[in-house]
Design a protein around this motif. Structure first.
Motif, PDB file in Angstrom:
ATOM      1  N   GLU A  96     -15.258  -2.938 -36.562  1.00 51.70           N
ATOM      2  CA  GLU A  96     -16.424  -2.150 -36.127  1.00 51.70           C
ATOM      3  C   GLU A  96     -16.281  -1.561 -34.723  1.00 51.70           C
ATOM      4  O   GLU A  96     -17.273  -1.167 -34.110  1.00 51.70           O
ATOM      5  CB  GLU A  96     -17.717  -2.976 -36.220  1.00 51.70           C
ATOM      6  N   ILE A  97     -15.051  -1.447 -34.220  1.00 55.92           N
ATOM      7  CA  ILE A  97     -14.882  -0.819 -32.910  1.00 55.92           C
ATOM      8  C   ILE A  97     -15.306   0.646 -32.939  1.00 55.92           C
ATOM      9  O   ILE A  97     -15.755   1.194 -31.928  1.00 55.92           O
ATOM     10  CB  ILE A  97     -13.434  -0.949 -32.391  1.00 55.92           C
ATOM     11  N   ASN A  98     -15.203   1.289 -34.103  1.00 52.88           N
ATOM     12  CA  ASN A  98     -15.600   2.699 -34.186  1.00 52.88           C
ATOM     13  C   ASN A  98     -17.082   2.885 -33.869  1.00 52.88           C
ATOM     14  O   ASN A  98     -17.481   3.925 -33.339  1.00 52.88           O
ATOM     15  CB  ASN A  98     -15.288   3.271 -35.575  1.00 52.88           C
ATOM     16  N   ILE A  99     -17.895   1.885 -34.198  1.00 60.20           N
ATOM     17  CA  ILE A  99     -19.318   1.961 -33.862  1.00 60.20           C
ATOM     18  C   ILE A  99     -19.494   1.903 -32.349  1.00 60.20           C
ATOM     19  O   ILE A  99     -20.272   2.672 -31.760  1.00 60.20           O
ATOM     20  CB  ILE A  99     -20.103   0.809 -34.536  1.00 60.20           C
ATOM     21  N   ALA A 100     -18.772   0.987 -31.706  1.00 64.74           N
ATOM     22  CA  ALA A 100     -18.854   0.870 -30.253  1.00 64.74           C
ATOM     23  C   ALA A 100     -18.387   2.152 -29.570  1.00 64.74           C
ATOM     24  O   ALA A 100     -18.964   2.575 -28.553  1.00 64.74           O
ATOM     25  CB  ALA A 100     -18.018  -0.322 -29.780  1.00 64.74           C
ATOM     26  N   LEU A 101     -17.377   2.788 -30.119  1.00 64.48           N
ATOM     27  CA  LEU A 101     -16.896   4.050 -29.552  1.00 64.48           C
ATOM     28  C   LEU A 101     -17.887   5.184 -29.802  1.00 64.48           C
ATOM     29  O   LEU A 101     -18.103   6.039 -28.933  1.00 64.48           O
ATOM     30  CB  LEU A 101     -15.534   4.397 -30.144  1.00 64.48           C
ATOM     31  N   ARG A 102     -18.505   5.172 -30.964  1.00 65.44           N
ATOM     32  CA  ARG A 102     -19.472   6.227 -31.297  1.00 65.44           C
ATOM     33  C   ARG A 102     -20.642   6.242 -30.317  1.00 65.44           C
ATOM     34  O   ARG A 102     -21.136   7.302 -29.923  1.00 65.44           O
ATOM     35  CB  ARG A 102     -19.989   6.018 -32.721  1.00 65.44           C
ATOM     36  N   TYR A 103     -21.099   5.052 -29.918  1.00 64.82           N
ATOM     37  CA  TYR A 103     -22.241   4.956 -29.012  1.00 64.82           C
ATOM     38  C   TYR A 103     -21.833   4.890 -27.540  1.00 64.82           C
ATOM     39  O   TYR A 103     -22.656   4.598 -26.679  1.00 64.82           O
ATOM     40  CB  TYR A 103     -23.086   3.731 -29.381  1.00 64.82           C
ATOM     41  N   ASP A 104     -20.545   5.149 -27.269  1.00 67.94           N
ATOM     42  CA  ASP A 104     -20.026   5.169 -25.895  1.00 67.94           C
ATOM     43  C   ASP A 104     -20.210   3.837 -25.180  1.00 67.94           C
ATOM     44  O   ASP A 104     -20.409   3.799 -23.964  1.00 67.94           O
ATOM     45  CB  ASP A 104     -20.678   6.297 -25.081  1.00 67.94           C
ATOM     46  N   TYR A 105     -20.130   2.738 -25.924  1.00 73.66           N
ATOM     47  CA  TYR A 105     -20.165   1.424 -25.299  1.00 73.66           C
ATOM     48  C   TYR A 105     -18.837   1.140 -24.585  1.00 73.66           C
ATOM     49  O   TYR A 105     -18.787   0.354 -23.639  1.00 73.66           O
ATOM     50  CB  TYR A 105     -20.401   0.328 -26.335  1.00 73.66           C
ATOM     51  N   ILE A 106     -17.766   1.751 -25.091  1.00 72.67           N
ATOM     52  CA  ILE A 106     -16.435   1.605 -24.514  1.00 72.67           C
ATOM     53  C   ILE A 106     -15.910   3.012 -24.241  1.00 72.67           C
ATOM     54  O   ILE A 106     -16.082   3.906 -25.076  1.00 72.67           O
ATOM     55  CB  ILE A 106     -15.468   0.903 -25.495  1.00 72.67           C
ATOM     56  N   PRO A 107     -15.255   3.247 -23.103  1.00 73.67           N
ATOM     57  CA  PRO A 107     -14.704   4.587 -22.828  1.00 73.67           C
ATOM     58  C   PRO A 107     -13.605   4.952 -23.826  1.00 73.67           C
ATOM     59  O   PRO A 107     -12.597   4.248 -23.949  1.00 73.67           O
ATOM     60  CB  PRO A 107     -14.149   4.457 -21.408  1.00 73.67           C
ATOM     61  N   LEU A 108     -13.800   6.040 -24.546  1.00 73.64           N
ATOM     62  CA  LEU A 108     -12.818   6.469 -25.544  1.00 73.64           C
ATOM     63  C   LEU A 108     -11.454   6.697 -24.919  1.00 73.64           C
ATOM     64  O   LEU A 108     -10.427   6.283 -25.469  1.00 73.64           O
ATOM     65  CB  LEU A 108     -13.310   7.750 -26.238  1.00 73.64           C
ATOM     66  N   GLU A 109     -11.416   7.362 -23.777  1.00 75.00           N
ATOM     67  CA  GLU A 109     -10.130   7.683 -23.154  1.00 75.00           C
ATOM     68  C   GLU A 109      -9.353   6.427 -22.802  1.00 75.00           C
ATOM     69  O   GLU A 109      -8.124   6.400 -22.885  1.00 75.00           O
ATOM     70  CB  GLU A 109     -10.343   8.550 -21.910  1.00 75.00           C
ATOM     71  N   GLU A 110     -10.059   5.368 -22.411  1.00 78.01           N
ATOM     72  CA  GLU A 110      -9.374   4.115 -22.088  1.00 78.01           C
ATOM     73  C   GLU A 110      -8.732   3.519 -23.335  1.00 78.01           C
ATOM     74  O   GLU A 110      -7.598   3.028 -23.292  1.00 78.01           O
ATOM     75  CB  GLU A 110     -10.362   3.120 -21.491  1.00 78.01           C
ATOM     76  N   VAL A 111      -9.451   3.570 -24.450  1.00 72.14           N
ATOM     77  CA  VAL A 111      -8.911   3.036 -25.701  1.00 72.14           C
ATOM     78  C   VAL A 111      -7.693   3.843 -26.139  1.00 72.14           C
ATOM     79  O   VAL A 111      -6.650   3.276 -26.510  1.00 72.14           O
ATOM     80  CB  VAL A 111      -9.990   3.031 -26.803  1.00 72.14           C
ATOM     81  N   LEU A 112      -7.799   5.154 -26.083  1.00 76.97           N
ATOM     82  CA  LEU A 112      -6.678   6.010 -26.494  1.00 76.97           C
ATOM     83  C   LEU A 112      -5.462   5.768 -25.612  1.00 76.97           C
ATOM     84  O   LEU A 112      -4.329   5.648 -26.101  1.00 76.97           O
ATOM     85  CB  LEU A 112      -7.089   7.481 -26.424  1.00 76.97           C
ATOM     86  N   SER A 113      -5.681   5.698 -24.304  1.00 74.19           N
ATOM     87  CA  SER A 113      -4.577   5.485 -23.375  1.00 74.19           C
ATOM     88  C   SER A 113      -3.916   4.140 -23.611  1.00 74.19           C
ATOM     89  O   SER A 113      -2.680   4.026 -23.634  1.00 74.19           O
ATOM     90  CB  SER A 113      -5.091   5.581 -21.938  1.00 74.19           C
TER      91      SER A 113
END
Length: 202
Positions: free
Chosen positions: A133-150
């Motif tokens: 369910e990390i995609n849910i956390a990313l959808r709501y900007d709970y975690i910075p997307l760029e940090e995850v991608l990097s």
């Protein structure tokens, strides 16, 4: 042997030869970034299927649950009671976002889950890490997307598989992934008034 059987056997022989030729070119191995998304059921289930494959092959692995909270589930109970020596299991969420109704708490829980996920992924002993369910956390900007991608593109060990589940996967995540599956919703018993049931949903 009939003409139909002869034609079928000839067709299958050609298909096998073509398939064998293709398969002979597939020789590389790497740790994959895998995304299960879509509105249909089965995203987490597919991820846990991969985790159980790793367990069956005695491959150390780990699970981090980003949204789901303290509710007992069959997969968690089984892994913790039988396979805790080979699969670490961390339930870091507090339940669905409409249940907590506290964005600050949700963000804090997601950030803590992401920190745990990074530690587990960095450990080369773990062959697979499921980020449920990390995609849910990313959808709501709970975690910075760029940090995850990097992190996934620069710090993930070469042979570690990372599986990420949840609907509405971000386009940027899909772009860097090696394997993406979208679960399509055709029918769901919830629409007919049937509640979530043990053995199916949890």
């Amino acid at each position: 042997m009939t003409d139909d059987s002869d034609r079928h056997n000839s067709k299958m022989a050609k298909k096998k030869a073509a398939r064998d030729k293709i398969m002979a070119t597939k020789t590389d191995e790497k740790g994959l970034i895998i995304v299960h998304t879509g509105k249909g059921k089965g995203k987490s289930t597919a991820g846990f299927g991969m985790i159980f494959r790793c367990i069956a092959h005695q491959m150390p692995c780990a699970v981090v649950q980003f949204i789901k909270g303290g509710m007992s589930t069959g997969e968690r109970d089984l892994i913790e009671s039988r396979f805790g020596d080979i699969c670490q299991f961390h339930t870091m969420g507090e339940g669905f976002t409409w249940e907590t109704q506290d964005r600050d708490r949700d963000v804090a829980a997601a950030r803590a889950a992401w920190e745990k996920a990074k530690t587990l992924i960095r450990d080369p002993a773990n062959r697979m890490v499921l980020l449920d369910e990390i995609n849910i956390a990313l959808r709501y900007d709970y975690i910075p997307l760029e940090e995850v991608l990097s992190f996934l593109t620069t710090e993930k060990p070469e042979m570690t598989h990372v599986v990420m589940t949840g609907r509405n996967a971000r386009d940027e995540l899909i772009e860097i992934a090696d394997l993406v599956t979208e679960m399509e919703l055709v029918k769901h018993p919830f629409r007919a008034g049937i509640k979530a049931q043990i053995g199916v949903e949890f």
